[in-house]
Structures are given as C-alpha cells and as structure tokens.
Design a protein around this motif. Structure first.
Motif, PDB file in Angstrom:
ATOM      1  N   LEU A  47      71.233  60.943 -70.553  1.00 10.75           N
ATOM      2  CA  LEU A  47      69.853  60.881 -70.299  1.00 10.75           C
ATOM      3  C   LEU A  47      69.164  60.344 -71.744  1.00 10.75           C
ATOM      4  O   LEU A  47      69.729  60.781 -72.878  1.00 10.75           O
ATOM      5  CB  LEU A  47      69.567  62.418 -70.007  1.00 10.75           C
ATOM      6  N   THR A  48      67.997  59.999 -71.390  1.00 11.09           N
ATOM      7  CA  THR A  48      66.961  59.368 -72.597  1.00 11.09           C
ATOM      8  C   THR A  48      66.369  60.706 -72.949  1.00 11.09           C
ATOM      9  O   THR A  48      66.150  61.579 -72.020  1.00 11.09           O
ATOM     10  CB  THR A  48      66.137  58.400 -72.045  1.00 11.09           C
ATOM     11  N   LEU A  49      65.895  60.742 -74.133  1.00 10.13           N
ATOM     12  CA  LEU A  49      64.779  61.825 -74.546  1.00 10.13           C
ATOM     13  C   LEU A  49      63.564  61.977 -73.605  1.00 10.13           C
ATOM     14  O   LEU A  49      63.243  63.036 -73.352  1.00 10.13           O
ATOM     15  CB  LEU A  49      64.131  61.555 -75.966  1.00 10.13           C
ATOM     16  N   GLU A  50      63.126  60.739 -72.942  1.00 12.26           N
ATOM     17  CA  GLU A  50      62.219  60.802 -72.015  1.00 12.26           C
ATOM     18  C   GLU A  50      62.697  61.618 -70.905  1.00 12.26           C
ATOM     19  O   GLU A  50      61.824  62.494 -70.146  1.00 12.26           O
ATOM     20  CB  GLU A  50      61.687  59.438 -71.631  1.00 12.26           C
ATOM     21  N   TRP A 101      74.386  63.228 -80.566  1.00 12.39           N
ATOM     22  CA  TRP A 101      74.260  63.998 -79.462  1.00 12.39           C
ATOM     23  C   TRP A 101      74.084  63.301 -78.323  1.00 12.39           C
ATOM     24  O   TRP A 101      73.152  62.408 -78.342  1.00 12.39           O
ATOM     25  CB  TRP A 101      73.352  65.227 -79.618  1.00 12.39           C
ATOM     26  N   LEU A 102      74.658  63.740 -77.283  1.00  8.59           N
ATOM     27  CA  LEU A 102      74.344  63.124 -75.938  1.00  8.59           C
ATOM     28  C   LEU A 102      74.511  64.145 -74.648  1.00  8.59           C
ATOM     29  O   LEU A 102      74.872  65.214 -75.022  1.00  8.59           O
ATOM     30  CB  LEU A 102      75.194  62.163 -75.403  1.00  8.59           C
ATOM     31  N   ALA A 103      73.331  64.071 -73.894  1.00 10.88           N
ATOM     32  CA  ALA A 103      73.285  64.972 -72.610  1.00 10.88           C
ATOM     33  C   ALA A 103      73.109  64.183 -71.313  1.00 10.88           C
ATOM     34  O   ALA A 103      72.892  63.000 -71.364  1.00 10.88           O
ATOM     35  CB  ALA A 103      72.011  65.799 -72.805  1.00 10.88           C
ATOM     36  N   TYR A 104      73.940  64.898 -70.290  1.00 14.04           N
ATOM     37  CA  TYR A 104      73.989  64.269 -69.072  1.00 14.04           C
ATOM     38  C   TYR A 104      73.597  65.437 -67.986  1.00 14.04           C
ATOM     39  O   TYR A 104      73.434  66.501 -68.178  1.00 14.04           O
ATOM     40  CB  TYR A 104      75.669  63.987 -68.793  1.00 14.04           C
TER      41      TYR A 104
END
Length: 113
Positions: A47-50, A101-104
């Motif tokens: 996911l992007t920060l947006e 960091w990354l989020a999905y």
C-alpha cells in the motif's frame, strides 16, 4: 511477483485481448477480465501512504522490508505522508515507510523458490 512483473502481465493481456484478431471475446468480457486482474494485482502490492491515509481505523498486514517473519496485523491509526511515517494503534510507529516498512491489505502469499 514484483510490481513490474504484474504490470507487464496486465499490459500483455491488454495487448493480446484488444489488439489480436484471433480472439472471439467480447469487449465487455475483456474489460471485466482486465478489471479483475488489476484488482487481484492491487491486493498483492504494498500500500502507498496515500492508500493508508484512506484506511485509518482498518487492519493491514505490516512487515519490515525484507524481514517477513516478523510481520503482523495492525490497525492504521494515522499517516504522515511528508515524513513517511505510519502510526499503528497500540504499536510502534513505522518510520521510513516504503523503505524500512511495508503494509498490505492482507498477508502476502509466500513465494515458492
């Protein structure tokens, strides 16, 4: 599968489905299939920060870049796009989002290597 591989696959499908006269598939069916492919691809990409800014209060899968065994589900609390910080409810802030960091939307599938 990397972002580039997904984009390439979608482009290949687009080119084949809409520019090849051998297929008897309706334009509507092609558009639906392409939309499904793009939706599936989005589920696998970080996911992007947006994106995260629109998901405050929702669960996401978070992991340190390259260290998947410490991944976990967390609730998005707030996002500071300019500072690249993702704040998680009752958790440590993810400073350096996109680099460290990354989020999905959900836990990524493990690749068979």
């Amino acid at each position: 599968m990397t972002r580039e591989e997904l984009q390439s696959a979608i482009q290949d499908f687009w080119d084949e489905a809409f520019h090849c006269s051998k297929h008897e598939i309706s334009d509507t069916s092609k558009a639906i299939a392409l939309e499904c492919m793009m939706d599936a691809a989005k589920q696998e990409l970080p996911l992007t920060l947006e994106d995260l800014k629109q998901m405050e209060g929702e669960p996401v899968w978070v992991e340190a870049s390259g260290i998947t065994k410490y991944g976990r589900y967390a609730i998005v609390d707030s996002v500071y796009v300019e500072d690249k910080i993702l704040y998680l409810r009752r958790d440590y802030p993810c400073i350096g989002y996109g680099e460290l960091w990354l989020a999905y939307r959900s836990k990524p599938k493990e690749e068979n290597t």
